[in-house]
Every structure is written in C-alpha cells, then in structure tokens.
Scaffold this motif. Sequence first.
Motif, PDB file in Angstrom:
ATOM      1  N   ALA A  35       0.917  -1.377   0.070  1.00 50.27           N
ATOM      2  CA  ALA A  35       0.034   0.101   0.017  1.00 50.27           C
ATOM      3  C   ALA A  35       0.851   1.214   0.214  1.00 50.27           C
ATOM      4  CB  ALA A  35      -0.986   0.186   1.257  1.00 50.27           C
ATOM      5  N   ARG A  36       0.394   2.471  -0.095  1.00 51.53           N
ATOM      6  CA  ARG A  36       1.129   3.625  -0.014  1.00 51.53           C
ATOM      7  C   ARG A  36       1.489   4.115   1.446  1.00 51.53           C
ATOM      8  NH1 ARG A  36      -2.733   7.662  -3.350  1.00 51.53           N
ATOM      9  NH2 ARG A  36      -4.303   6.623  -1.879  1.00 51.53           N
ATOM     10  N   ASP A  37       0.695   3.792   2.459  1.00 51.06           N
ATOM     11  CA  ASP A  37       0.760   4.240   3.523  1.00 51.06           C
ATOM     12  C   ASP A  37       1.975   3.173   4.626  1.00 51.06           C
ATOM     13  OD1 ASP A  37       0.546   5.111   6.555  1.00 51.06           O
ATOM     14  OD2 ASP A  37      -1.212   5.976   6.057  1.00 51.06           O
ATOM     15  N   THR A  38       3.367   3.651   4.826  1.00 52.60           N
ATOM     16  CA  THR A  38       4.121   2.534   5.411  1.00 52.60           C
ATOM     17  C   THR A  38       3.610   2.594   6.769  1.00 52.60           C
ATOM     18  OG1 THR A  38       5.684   3.518   4.028  1.00 52.60           O
ATOM     19  CG2 THR A  38       6.607   2.691   5.954  1.00 52.60           C
ATOM     20  N   LYS A  39       3.186   3.641   7.736  1.00 53.32           N
ATOM     21  CA  LYS A  39       2.877   3.554   8.934  1.00 53.32           C
ATOM     22  C   LYS A  39       1.656   2.373   9.152  1.00 53.32           C
ATOM     23  CE  LYS A  39       1.425   6.189  13.133  1.00 53.32           C
ATOM     24  NZ  LYS A  39       0.073   5.442  13.343  1.00 53.32           N
ATOM     25  N   ARG A  40       0.702   2.512   8.158  1.00 52.86           N
ATOM     26  CA  ARG A  40      -0.473   1.790   8.309  1.00 52.86           C
ATOM     27  C   ARG A  40      -0.078   0.305   7.951  1.00 52.86           C
ATOM     28  NH1 ARG A  40      -6.125   3.798   5.757  1.00 52.86           N
ATOM     29  NH2 ARG A  40      -6.733   1.551   7.054  1.00 52.86           N
ATOM     30  N   LEU A  41       0.786   0.118   7.233  1.00 52.25           N
ATOM     31  CA  LEU A  41       1.212  -1.175   6.626  1.00 52.25           C
ATOM     32  C   LEU A  41       2.195  -1.864   7.559  1.00 52.25           C
ATOM     33  CD1 LEU A  41       2.716  -0.518   2.885  1.00 52.25           C
ATOM     34  CD2 LEU A  41       1.027  -2.317   3.824  1.00 52.25           C
ATOM     35  N   ARG A  42       2.933  -1.017   8.454  1.00 49.17           N
ATOM     36  CA  ARG A  42       3.497  -1.850   9.699  1.00 49.17           C
ATOM     37  C   ARG A  42       2.807  -2.121  11.067  1.00 49.17           C
ATOM     38  NH1 ARG A  42       8.753   2.645   9.455  1.00 49.17           N
ATOM     39  NH2 ARG A  42       9.835   1.595   7.866  1.00 49.17           N
ATOM     40  N   GLU A  43       1.798  -1.293  11.059  1.00 49.36           N
ATOM     41  CA  GLU A  43       0.744  -1.391  12.120  1.00 49.36           C
ATOM     42  C   GLU A  43       0.042  -2.734  11.807  1.00 49.36           C
ATOM     43  OE1 GLU A  43      -1.563   1.906  12.394  1.00 49.36           O
ATOM     44  OE2 GLU A  43      -0.307   2.944  13.370  1.00 49.36           O
ATOM     45  N   GLN A  44      -0.227  -2.961  10.460  1.00 47.31           N
ATOM     46  CA  GLN A  44      -1.113  -4.202   9.923  1.00 47.31           C
ATOM     47  C   GLN A  44      -0.143  -5.467   9.962  1.00 47.31           C
ATOM     48  OE1 GLN A  44      -1.897  -4.425   5.789  1.00 47.31           O
ATOM     49  NE2 GLN A  44      -3.754  -5.357   6.225  1.00 47.31           N
ATOM     50  N   ALA A  45       1.050  -5.244   9.607  1.00 47.89           N
ATOM     51  CA  ALA A  45       1.830  -6.448   9.540  1.00 47.89           C
ATOM     52  C   ALA A  45       2.274  -6.853  10.972  1.00 47.89           C
ATOM     53  CB  ALA A  45       3.426  -6.065   9.014  1.00 47.89           C
ATOM     54  N   THR A  46       2.345  -6.046  11.862  1.00 50.93           N
ATOM     55  CA  THR A  46       2.734  -6.465  13.531  1.00 50.93           C
ATOM     56  C   THR A  46       1.594  -6.786  13.835  1.00 50.93           C
ATOM     57  OG1 THR A  46       3.986  -4.640  13.637  1.00 50.93           O
ATOM     58  CG2 THR A  46       3.272  -5.382  15.620  1.00 50.93           C
ATOM     59  N   GLU A  47       0.209  -6.580  13.799  1.00 45.42           N
ATOM     60  CA  GLU A  47      -1.057  -7.110  14.099  1.00 45.42           C
ATOM     61  C   GLU A  47      -1.221  -8.551  13.696  1.00 45.42           C
ATOM     62  OE1 GLU A  47      -5.883  -6.582  14.247  1.00 45.42           O
ATOM     63  OE2 GLU A  47      -4.530  -4.939  13.267  1.00 45.42           O
ATOM     64  N   LEU A  48      -1.103  -8.842  12.561  1.00 44.07           N
ATOM     65  CA  LEU A  48      -1.156 -10.143  11.831  1.00 44.07           C
ATOM     66  C   LEU A  48      -0.056 -11.093  12.199  1.00 44.07           C
ATOM     67  CD1 LEU A  48      -2.136  -9.041   8.279  1.00 44.07           C
ATOM     68  CD2 LEU A  48      -3.560  -9.874  10.042  1.00 44.07           C
ATOM     69  N   HIS A  49       1.163 -10.683  12.530  1.00 46.47           N
ATOM     70  CA  HIS A  49       2.303 -11.386  13.024  1.00 46.47           C
ATOM     71  C   HIS A  49       2.086 -11.858  14.347  1.00 46.47           C
ATOM     72  CE1 HIS A  49       6.237 -13.055  13.938  1.00 46.47           C
ATOM     73  NE2 HIS A  49       6.190 -12.160  15.086  1.00 46.47           N
ATOM     74  N   ASP A  50       1.442 -10.889  15.113  1.00 42.17           N
ATOM     75  CA  ASP A  50       1.168 -11.298  16.648  1.00 42.17           C
ATOM     76  C   ASP A  50       0.016 -12.000  16.987  1.00 42.17           C
ATOM     77  OD1 ASP A  50       3.520  -9.526  17.221  1.00 42.17           O
ATOM     78  OD2 ASP A  50       2.274  -7.988  18.079  1.00 42.17           O
ATOM     79  N   ARG A  51      -0.710 -11.983  15.921  1.00 41.53           N
ATOM     80  CA  ARG A  51      -2.084 -12.640  16.140  1.00 41.53           C
ATOM     81  C   ARG A  51      -1.930 -14.106  15.444  1.00 41.53           C
ATOM     82  NH1 ARG A  51      -7.678  -9.742  14.610  1.00 41.53           N
ATOM     83  NH2 ARG A  51      -7.016  -8.729  16.401  1.00 41.53           N
ATOM     84  N   HIS A  52      -1.327 -14.179  14.403  1.00 47.31           N
ATOM     85  CA  HIS A  52      -1.453 -15.358  13.774  1.00 47.31           C
ATOM     86  C   HIS A  52      -0.007 -16.225  13.585  1.00 47.31           C
ATOM     87  CE1 HIS A  52      -5.617 -14.611  12.740  1.00 47.31           C
ATOM     88  NE2 HIS A  52      -5.286 -13.587  12.127  1.00 47.31           N
TER      89      HIS A  52
END
Length: 257
Positions: A32-49
């Motif tokens: 995506a274009r928004d690095t901050k949102r991408l990093r937050e999403q990546a962290t959440e999915l890594h921690d959850r799954h």
Amino acid sequence: MTTALITGSTAGIGAAFARRLAADGHNLVLVARDTKRLREQATELHDRHGIEAEVLTADLSTDAGIEAVATRLGERRHPVDLLINNAGFGNKGKFLDVSMADELTMLKVHCEAVLRLTSAAVEAMRERGRGGVVNVASVAAFVPRGTYGASKAWVVQFTQGVAKDLAGSGVRLMALAPGFVRTEFHERAGMGTDNIPNWMWLDADKVVAAALDDLSRGKSLSIPDPRYKTLMGAAKLVPRGMLGGISSRTGRKYGPQ
C-alpha cells in the motif's frame, strides 16, 4: 508456508484478504502507500497468527511503484504463491466533471498495474507449476457506467482470457466482481452512501471467503453473493441500449453522490 502478496492491503477487501490468509497460515507481502498503516497491519497479523508479514510501500499510480511490486513478484528465492490485485479507487462525478489526469490515473492503477503485476506473477508461477491470481473487479464491469466500470470490465476480460491461456499450467486466475462492500472506498472518494439500500451492502470478510472458495473450484469469475448473481443474470437479458439508461438512472438513485 505459502506466501500471498496483496495490493491495497490496509483497508477494505484487501484487509479482509490479509486477515483471512494470515488466519489460514499464509505468509504475506502487504502493499500500500501508507508505510505506517502497513507496519501496524503487519505487526498485528504477525502477533495474532504467527505468520511473517513483509511491508512493501508502493504507489501503483507510478511506474516506480509498479516496478517495485513486479520485482518482488519475480523473486525466485522467496516466491509469491498467490497474488491479490486489489488496489483501486473511485472518482466522484460524471464524465467531464473528473479531470483527465484523474481518469488516466485510474486506468494506470486498475489496468496497467494489473497487467504488469499479473504478468510478473504468472511467469514465475508457471515455472513452478502452481500459483494463483485474484484480480479484484466489480459488478460495475457488467453495466455501462463510465471509466470505473470500463476499467473493471477490462479486468474481467483480461483475467478470463489469461486464465484460458494458462489452463493446464497449474496457475489459476480469477476476477472477483463484488457489489457494494462496506469499506473506506466511498469515503476516500468523497462519495455519500446514505442513499444505498441496506440489502445492497456486502460484508468484506464474506466476500473474501466466497472468493477463495470459488478460486479453489477453478472458477475464472466470482460474483460472491446470490443477490448480485441474480441481478447480473437479469442484466444479460436487457438490451444494451436500455441497460445504459437503467444503469444511469440507478446510478443517480443508488450510486454514490
């Protein structure tokens, strides 16, 4: 674990694909274009799954952005097994109300990026004899409704054509054509949605579940809801000229304002 790359991953249908694929155990490349949102999403999915989630910041309205994603798709040491071409947007206003620059940007994202990324992905997938591509279109592809509908019609025709060319290769391609889905899409385009009936809205997670089921069945087109399947079936029976008038009136009544 297999790896899926999702464009437009931080919101809407793209985010729903990310949640579902992570829950199913796929590693992800989030684009995506928004690095901050991408990093937050990546962290959440890594921690959850417990999956690995790469972040790739790219603007698919630019050659540099498209090339960056195409390069990742072509990597042989860390292959992408499933590509979800989801990035897209809408323009508010009728034809001539929208600037030519915005119309061309839409074609860049909806058509050129899909063409180039699909090509990069399937070339590597065909070498391995397996893989899949989902190109997100819209039911707007089946009615005459301006540049947005025309670009999505191209996505459907392109995807189904390539799917036939690659039949027997182990690589599956499918166009996903949902109706109205509750996402950030309309808000980002400055479009109101109060006039759209509740029955026309779809849930993004259910759309993704139906799409992945259709992909596993080898379908080249997924219209992920019985209501819209019925509407699109009826649309085939209406003469094209009459359909254009109906589409225009319906767009003014139910479409984004």
